[in-house]
Design an enzyme around this catalytic site. Structure first.
Site, PDB file in Angstrom:
ATOM      1  N   ASP A  45       7.507  27.880  23.535  1.00 27.29           N
ATOM      2  CA  ASP A  45       8.822  27.878  22.900  1.00 27.29           C
ATOM      3  C   ASP A  45       9.865  28.446  23.855  1.00 27.29           C
ATOM      4  O   ASP A  45       9.995  29.663  24.000  1.00 27.29           O
ATOM      5  CB  ASP A  45       8.789  28.700  21.611  1.00 27.29           C
ATOM      6  CG  ASP A  45      10.149  28.735  20.921  1.00 27.29           C
ATOM      7  OD1 ASP A  45      10.979  27.845  21.217  1.00 27.29           O
ATOM      8  OD2 ASP A  45      10.367  29.629  20.091  1.00 27.29           O
ATOM      9  N   LYS A  83      16.063  30.773  25.267  1.00 21.17           N
ATOM     10  CA  LYS A  83      15.785  32.199  25.179  1.00 21.17           C
ATOM     11  C   LYS A  83      16.110  32.895  26.505  1.00 21.17           C
ATOM     12  O   LYS A  83      16.158  32.255  27.558  1.00 21.17           O
ATOM     13  CB  LYS A  83      14.298  32.427  24.881  1.00 21.17           C
ATOM     14  CG  LYS A  83      13.843  31.953  23.517  1.00 21.17           C
ATOM     15  CD  LYS A  83      12.344  32.150  23.370  1.00 21.17           C
ATOM     16  CE  LYS A  83      11.843  31.691  22.007  1.00 21.17           C
ATOM     17  NZ  LYS A  83      12.268  32.602  20.928  1.00 21.17           N
ATOM     18  N   ASP A  92       3.385  31.407  20.768  1.00 18.81           N
ATOM     19  CA  ASP A  92       4.058  30.894  19.583  1.00 18.81           C
ATOM     20  C   ASP A  92       3.179  29.927  18.790  1.00 18.81           C
ATOM     21  O   ASP A  92       3.600  29.400  17.764  1.00 18.81           O
ATOM     22  CB  ASP A  92       5.381  30.208  19.968  1.00 18.81           C
ATOM     23  CG  ASP A  92       6.425  30.289  18.871  1.00 18.81           C
ATOM     24  OD1 ASP A  92       6.335  31.213  18.035  1.00 18.81           O
ATOM     25  OD2 ASP A  92       7.322  29.442  18.835  1.00 18.81           O
ATOM     26  N   ARG A 126      10.255  26.641  11.573  1.00 20.00           N
ATOM     27  CA  ARG A 126      10.458  26.222  10.180  1.00 20.00           C
ATOM     28  C   ARG A 126      10.649  24.708  10.071  1.00 20.00           C
ATOM     29  O   ARG A 126      10.384  24.113   9.027  1.00 20.00           O
ATOM     30  CB  ARG A 126      11.643  26.978   9.587  1.00 20.00           C
ATOM     31  CG  ARG A 126      12.984  26.693  10.231  1.00 20.00           C
ATOM     32  CD  ARG A 126      13.990  27.803   9.984  1.00 20.00           C
ATOM     33  NE  ARG A 126      13.677  29.004  10.759  1.00 20.00           N
ATOM     34  CZ  ARG A 126      14.378  30.138  10.702  1.00 20.00           C
ATOM     35  NH1 ARG A 126      15.428  30.220   9.900  1.00 20.00           N
ATOM     36  NH2 ARG A 126      14.033  31.177  11.432  1.00 20.00           N
TER      37      ARG A 126
END
Length: 500
Positions: free
Chosen positions: A275, A282, A293, A356
């Protein structure tokens, strides 16, 4: 490592090492007293010299035992006797395991399992916890070491956990069997979690599912490719993989060992194998840890393996939604809107809130395909969870009180805890969007809660729980590595469901 359960006196053990406890203020346990008497007061003299005062986690080896059959004694500090609870017991078992990992003998007799643990009168639990603590210490990740690396060779090959009475042998053996299965599952989850992103890709996870089916024929595997997911309308999941050359995979593993009309329990794991944050990239610092992750997915693999190894009489489905989250010209952007499999639309305000997105379509797939008894999703979902609970407990959300209690109680029993969090409708307004049905993030406040509320929009008709494991799935710093959590919690939950 072979674990056994036996019943016998410590002074009669012909082994490389005998492990006994010492409480604070130099108070020997009954097992230590027996050894002290047989050795002519050796343990007492060591305590009088100040080499062992019983502080929790303290250890001392004794050698030169001419009057005993064993080669050495390991004294383990257990703290204050009246405070010797579950936490202290686990800590003492870990301290013993660390010293046994250095020992030269091939076998040892472990007598901490005979101690009285505050609030516990359960041989099965004590043996299981001691075995799990030992496995935790003995684990090594060596899969990516070079040819010149000297593989760790452990001389200790057999550890015998002692129980007070012969009638305690059957529950002790059950504890060993459960610890072996959970330990194998935890190790499997750790291995997957610790692999780098250039090896552990979505395709690699799909291959691991196929290998699991070969090892355990009771587990059947199928993999949905991107074309199949596109036909199903899983656009949120596919939006995450759009920026990667690695194709997304929806990995489905089914273990059926109950009547066909028994509704299954479904475990859903977030499997983002790396990720970067996507376009909402990030910071560079510790980005290497984003290989972890996919630890939610790893826990699903580990739990499926443990359940099959234990031959639990249940129907269980494990589903892994796997992708990479990387930036390129095809990647989703902040402001994009996607239509989920459920038909609800989502405005992407932050591409780093991708977990999500893969989970929401998977929850819809679960509802339409399985009509399950319970659904539990497991995900390294939010940094906000780490701020709220640190590394001690996973965050537990559920729309079903019985499921919430069962998961909480299983975590408490196994020592892999989860803490119940609110899922109130009050938080849903933070996800409001001017352009879609709702947004994928709800601002800085209550970030773990709003992430769970997002998922709940796709699970309202399910008996569902969400475990945010961002704080517990791996360790940072010098001890960096996957923890294998919450395989213990999930497997204990399944064991408890069989017991009723």
């Amino acid at each position: 490592m072979e674990f056994l359960v036996k019943s016998g006196s410590p002074e009669k053990q012909r082994v490389g090492c005998v492990v006994v406890g010492i409480f604070e203020r130099r108070k020997p346990s009954p097992q230590a007293q027996a050894l002290d008497a047989a050795s002519g007061g050796l343990i007492g003299s060591v305590m009088r010299r100040g080499d062992m005062d019983g502080k929790l986690g303290q250890t001392t080896f004794l050698h030169g035992l001419d009057d005993l059959f064993c080669d050495r004694i390991l004294l383990v500090g257990c703290g204050r006797e009246r405070d010797f609870d579950e936490r202290a017991y686990r800590k003492a078992c870990v301290a013993a395991a660390r010293e046994l990992d250095k020992v030269g003998g091939v076998d040892a007799a472990h007598y901490l399992t005979e101690l009285n643990v505050k609030g516990r009168d359960d041989v099965r639990w004590q043996v299981k916890q001691a075995a799990l603590a030992t496995r935790e210490v003995f684990y090594r990740f060596e899969a990516c070491k070079g040819q010149d690396y000297k593989k760790y060779t452990r001389k200790l090959s057999r550890l015998v956990f002692q129980v007070p009475r012969r009638s305690d042998l059957p529950p002790g053996e059950t504890g060993i069997r459960e610890a072996d299965a959970i330990g194998h599952g935890v190790d499997f989850a750790k291995e997957l979690g610790n692999l780098p992103g250039n090896i552990c890709t979505p395709s690699y996870l799909a291959d691991q599912a196929a290998e699991l089916s070969k090892r355990l024929p009771a587990v059947k595997t199928k993999v949905l490719e991107e074309d199949e997911m596109r036909k199903l309308g899983m656009n949120a999941l596919l939006a995450v993989s759009a920026g990667s050359e690695q194709p997304a995979k929806l990995i489905v593993m089914e273990y059926n060992n109950a009547p066909a009309n028994t509704k299954p329990t479904v475990l859903v794991g977030k499997g983002i194998t790396f990720d970067s944050g996507g376009i909402s990239i990030k910071p560079a610092a510790t980005m290497d840890e984003m290989k972890f992750d996919m630890c939610g997915a790893a826990s699903v693999f580990g739990t499926l393996q443990a359940a099959a190894e234990l031959e639990l009489p249940i129907n269980l489905v494990g589903i892994v939604a796997s992708s990479e989250n990387l930036p390129d010209g095809k990647a989703i952007k902040p402001g994009d809107i996607v239509t989920t499999m459920s038909g609800q639309t989502v405005e992407i305000l932050n591409t780093d809130a991708e977990g999500r997105l893969v989970l929401c379509d998977t929850l819809t797939y679960v509802e339409r395909t399985y009509k399950p008894e319970y659904v539990v999703d497991i995900a390294t979902l939010t940094g906000a969870c780490v701020i709220a609970l640190g590394s001690h407990a996973a965050a537990l959300y559920s729309n079903n009180n019985r499921l919430r209690r069962s998961l909480r109680d299983a975590g408490n029993a196994i020592g892999d805890r989860a803490w119940p969090m609110p899922l109130w409708e009050d938080y849903q307004s933070q996800l409001d969007s001017n352009f879609a049905d709702f947004a994928n993030v709800g601002g800085r406040e209550a970030g773990s809660v709003t992430a769970a509320c997002f998922l709940h929009r796709f699970a309202r008709d399910l008996r569902w729980a969400h475990l945010d494991i961002a704080g517990v799935a791996w360790n940072s710093g010098k001890q960096k590595g996957a923890t294998g959590r919450p395989v213990g919690l999930l497997t204990q939950f399944l064991i408890d469901s069989v017991a009723g």
